[in-house]
Design a protein around this motif. Structure first.
Motif, PDB file in Angstrom:
ATOM      1  N   THR A 126      -0.858   4.461  -1.069  1.00 16.86           N
ATOM      2  CA  THR A 126      -0.774   4.279  -2.225  1.00 16.86           C
ATOM      3  C   THR A 126       0.089   5.202  -3.090  1.00 16.86           C
ATOM      4  O   THR A 126       0.503   5.977  -2.370  1.00 16.86           O
ATOM      5  CB  THR A 126      -2.319   4.061  -2.782  1.00 16.86           C
ATOM      6  N   ALA A 142      -3.001  -4.028   0.597  1.00 16.94           N
ATOM      7  CA  ALA A 142      -2.376  -3.547   1.718  1.00 16.94           C
ATOM      8  C   ALA A 142      -3.289  -2.827   2.758  1.00 16.94           C
ATOM      9  O   ALA A 142      -4.278  -1.909   2.268  1.00 16.94           O
ATOM     10  CB  ALA A 142      -1.054  -2.605   1.350  1.00 16.94           C
ATOM     11  N   ASN A 199       1.057   2.037   5.391  1.00 13.65           N
ATOM     12  CA  ASN A 199       1.040   2.190   3.992  1.00 13.65           C
ATOM     13  C   ASN A 199       0.194   3.071   3.523  1.00 13.65           C
ATOM     14  O   ASN A 199      -0.557   3.418   3.907  1.00 13.65           O
ATOM     15  CB  ASN A 199       0.982   0.779   3.295  1.00 13.65           C
ATOM     16  N   ILE A 243       6.155   0.912   1.383  1.00  6.50           N
ATOM     17  CA  ILE A 243       5.199   1.411   2.342  1.00  6.50           C
ATOM     18  C   ILE A 243       4.925   2.686   1.941  1.00  6.50           C
ATOM     19  O   ILE A 243       3.719   3.233   2.330  1.00  6.50           O
ATOM     20  CB  ILE A 243       5.553   1.713   3.589  1.00  6.50           C
ATOM     21  N   GLN A 260       6.047  -3.050   1.975  1.00  3.10           N
ATOM     22  CA  GLN A 260       4.589  -2.586   2.801  1.00  3.10           C
ATOM     23  C   GLN A 260       4.296  -3.423   3.625  1.00  3.10           C
ATOM     24  O   GLN A 260       4.832  -4.796   3.637  1.00  3.10           O
ATOM     25  CB  GLN A 260       3.422  -2.558   1.517  1.00  3.10           C
ATOM     26  N   ALA A 280       2.063   1.347  -2.217  1.00  2.00           N
ATOM     27  CA  ALA A 280       1.604  -0.037  -1.701  1.00  2.00           C
ATOM     28  C   ALA A 280       0.503  -0.551  -2.835  1.00  2.00           C
ATOM     29  O   ALA A 280      -0.023   0.428  -3.329  1.00  2.00           O
ATOM     30  CB  ALA A 280       0.835   0.066  -0.448  1.00  2.00           C
ATOM     31  N   ALA A 301       5.168  -8.167  -2.090  1.00  2.00           N
ATOM     32  CA  ALA A 301       3.827  -8.031  -1.430  1.00  2.00           C
ATOM     33  C   ALA A 301       2.959  -8.661  -2.384  1.00  2.00           C
ATOM     34  O   ALA A 301       3.181  -8.851  -3.676  1.00  2.00           O
ATOM     35  CB  ALA A 301       3.512  -6.255  -1.583  1.00  2.00           C
TER      36      ALA A 301
END
Length: 771
Positions: free
Chosen positions: A324, A371, A322, A364, A317, A367, A2
């Motif tokens: 956090t 994202a 997504n 996901i 992600q 993230a 990512a």
């Protein structure tokens, strides 16, 4: 890998050691605290009185927000929450509203103490505003928190916070949902903590900059002031408690509340056997145009009085699905509070000491910036909670005392629909934007001794409510054609999952097409799974009836009753889509019910008859899924027995059975329960119904179960959608049965390459045996 923008790690927050945080604060910010001796010397009566006073403070804050906010998201749906935290941000008392937010509130305060104590400083009369999900406070940008430090005699004593979901904060998509987003820059702008109040005075420049981003600035402006007012109520009421009982006593109670919650949860965990449980779930589609499925997987390990949730193996992600770290943590709290801590005061700062989270970054449900995370709380965070609940339920199902807390998956997800356009009912046309809150009436999952609650709400919002139809029609140019419970939407099982509902609306008072945004999951792959052989609840279905001229039908005196009444021009909505709703057309939403518990062929036929009479279950499902024959609404016992025998024989004929019918039998009279279908005696695991031996632990750890895979529609009429409409992966109905009596041990709608955990007996905590 990512992408992560260099320097963005500055805008991220994680739990911190309180002692380390306290030692890092500047001398200009003295904090109030107490000794362990002061905590230990509290008398029980004073402790209980003050504890309940603090609870009442959060309740009064909630009432203040609801009375001041003009948003139905707050006033009707109760999508908000509150907290009182100690001087370091640890959550002492939280509200009974959106419990996922509990996992994020303290993170924003930790970050503020770490990064704002020197510049611009933290002073009496300040309030901070934040909607940055990497910092915390909320789970996506639409969750906006206002939080304040409270001082006593010049020392930082506590924090209060008020947070709610805002209807729109800008970005490409209506309601700040952008189904096509590939990063956060297509969404609402995340804002780290900024001072919105200084010296008890609202900063107009900050407030103006804040509301300028919204399509509905009046509502956002009102909510901002409502949260400020709510915090003001909290400050005044907390000051009253301090004045009456003394600062040291109140602080000692706050510390004791967290310690008591921690110790009670640890005692409960200690009484349960150690082990590791696993669960895996999926998000179907990640953004507009995507046709993939995306996995979240968790291994929950319970060791003595501690839990570890390990999410290694979760997919990277992608798209808008997504969340956090705050969302992942909020998902864990979504499940832990009602399942493990329902009988413990929700002093979250203590409860969260009892578990650890292990996860790779860039996935996901963990993230990294930048994202897209607008779907965070109602996508990956929600699924995280569902999977954690599945693991916790497998653990508790073995306990006689705690098994009452076992529950199959709630409604699986939130079915998001945003309708926005021009309201022409007044003298001056006005823009409107409605985040439809009807899916608040989701079905609850079934329990070992009770059906799931029908349209009971959401697992994460204990006090959630569905909007009032008349108020919706007053506020927006929308006419509701129907809103009703849907038969078969609850997952079949020995105990049935709670049914969900559907709604159909059309424009009324607007001559121009309205914009429409759809965002949901669970259309191809079930997210409302059952337990112990129980079937999943219904799949979601969103559609727009393009060919309908509903106004003409109404003028003819015809009231539509179903999608079939609108002809052939029904356009199915993808999981993530941007579209429109023209005058005369109809938007239809059908959201998800709860998962079932246990094999539906073991359900009491009289209960099935009641379900059919109350239109919770269709006659078709009574026959095909439950195997119950009704004559004029009355159970035909003989025919039912014959039909259920035939359905079990069909399971035998269609399944691959690795274990011969002549397998040994175990002694059920001396067996210990593992779940509704499985028991253990010494080294043998067997069927609780027929005694068929399914595993000998001296020679292996895999249950010898018969397996069937077929089209998802084989799960029953609750599967209302064809998976290939939404995803390219092959999706199947997978059922594992005892080869002795053909009782369903596991039933799910999953991708064909789904790795089952159910056959591994190590998922059970076999007391006294090495894991």
């Amino acid at each position: 890998m990512a992408m992560q923008i260099p320097g963005s790690e500055y805008f991220s927050s994680r739990p911190v050691d309180p002692a380390v945080l306290a030692s890092a604060l500047p001398a200009s910010l003295p904090v109030h605290t107490v000794t362990q001796e002061q905590i230990d010397n509290l008398d029980p009566l004073t402790y209980e009185v003050i504890r309940h006073r603090l609870w009442s403070v959060t309740e009064e804050m909630g009432e203040a927000l609801k009375r001041m906010s003009g948003s139905p998201i707050v006033t009707d749906a109760n999508d908000f929450d509150f907290a009182i935290c100690d001087e370091l941000g640890q959550e002492v008392q939280v509200g009974l509203y959106n419990t996922m937010l509990v996992g994020a509130v303290d993170l924003a305060i930790y970050w503020t103490l770490q990064h704002r104590a020197d510049n611009p400083g933290i002073r009496e009369g300040d309030m901070f505003l934040c909607n940055d999900p990497w910092v915390g406070g909320g789970l996506h940008q639409s969750d906006v928190i206002v939080f304040q430090p409270i001082f006593h005699e010049g020392k930082l004593f506590a924090w209060t916070s008020a947070i709610c979901h805002e209807p729109d904060l800008g970005g490409v998509g209506l309601g700040s949902f952008s189904p096509a987003a590939q990063d956060v820059f297509a969404e609402a702008l995340p804002t780290p903590p900024i001072k919105v109040v200084r010296d008890f005075e609202l900063q107009n420049d900050v407030a103006d900059a804040w509301v300028r981003r919204s399509r509905v600035p009046m509502l956002v402006n009102l909510d901002l002031r409502a949260k400020i007012g709510s915090n003001s109520v909290g400050r005044k009421r907390l000051a009253d408690v301090i004045e009456q009982y003394g600062a040291d006593t109140v602080k000692a109670v706050m510390k004791r509340m967290m310690a008591d919650a921690e110790s009670r949860l640890r005692r409960k965990l200690t009484a349960l056997p150690d082990g590791t449980w696993r669960a895996t779930g999926y998000q179907d589609q990640s953004h507009e145009g995507d046709r993939g499925v995306h996995k979240i997987t968790v291994a929950m390990t319970k060791t003595e009085d501690h839990l570890t949730f390990d999410f290694h193996g979760t997919d990277p992600q992608t798209g808008v699905i997504n969340c956090t770290f705050a969302g992942m943590r909020g998902g864990v709290m979504l499940a832990l509070l009602p399942i493990l801590a329902h009988d413990i005061p929700w002093s979250a700062g203590g409860l969260m000491r009892c578990f650890d989270l292990v996860a790779e970054e860039g996935t996901i449900n963990n993230a990294t910036f930048p994202a897209a995370v607008s779907r965070g709380p109602i996508g990956p965070a929600w699924l995280t909670g569902t999977l954690v609940a599945e693991c916790l339920s497998q653990l508790l199902d073995q306990s006689v005392d705690l098994g009452k807390s076992v529950q199959a998956a709630c409604c699986g997800t939130w079915d998001t629909a945003v309708v926005a356009g021009l309201d022409e009912r007044g003298e001056v046309p006005m823009p409107f934007l409605n985040v439809m809150m009807e899916p608040m009436a989701g079905g609850f999952g079934a329990r070992p001794q009770a059906d799931g609650m029908d349209t009971g709400g959401l697992f994460c919002i204990p006090m959630g409510r569905i909007p009032d139809v008349e108020m919706t029609e007053f506020l927006y140019p929308l006419l509701t054609l129907w809103r009703r419970e849907e038969p078969d939407s609850g997952g079949p099982g020995r105990q049935r999952g709670g049914v969900s509902a559907s709604v159909a609306v059309t424009l009324y008072g607007s001559s121009n097409p309205a914009g429409l945004v759809l965002a949901s999951a669970g259309k191809a792959v079930s997210q409302n799974n059952g337990l112990a052989g129980g079937y999943p609840g219904n799949t979601g279905l969103d559609a727009v009836a393009r060919g309908a001229d509903v106004h003409a039908l109404l003028e003819q005196g015809k009231v539509p009753q179903s999608l079939d009444d609108f002809g052939d021009g029904v356009e199915l909505g993808n999981c993530y889509a941007q579209s429109y709703l023209a005058p005369g057309e109809v938007l239809y939403l059908s959201w998800q019910g709860g998962g079932g518990y246990g094999d539906p062929l073991h359900r009491d036929p009289a209960a099935v008859a009641d379900d059919v009479r109350e239109q919770k279950v269709s006659p078709q499902a009574a026959l095909q899924v439950y195997g119950v024959v009704l004559r004029d609404g009355v159970v035909d016992g003989e025919e039912t027995a014959v039909l259920r025998h035939r359905l079990r024989d069909q399971r035998r004929q269609r399944s691959f059975a690795p274990a011969p019918d002549g397998a040994p039998r175990i002694a059920l009279e001396s067996a210990r329960r593992l779940d509704d279908n499985l028991v253990v005696v010494g080294n043998e695991v067997g069927c609780a119904h027929c005694g068929h031996q399914l595993a000998d632990l001296t020679t292996g750890t895999q249950l010898q179960l018969a397996i069937f895979e077929g089209p998802s529609s084989e799960a029953g009429p609750q599967i209302t959608s064809e998976p290939s409409t939404y995803v390219d992966d092959e999706v199947v109905f997978r059922q594992l049965c005892c080869p002795g009596c053909w009782t369903a041990v596991y039933s799910a709608v999953v991708p064909k390459d789904h790795a089952d955990h159910v056959s591994d007996v190590r998922r059970f905590a076999l007391a006294g045996r090495p894991q």
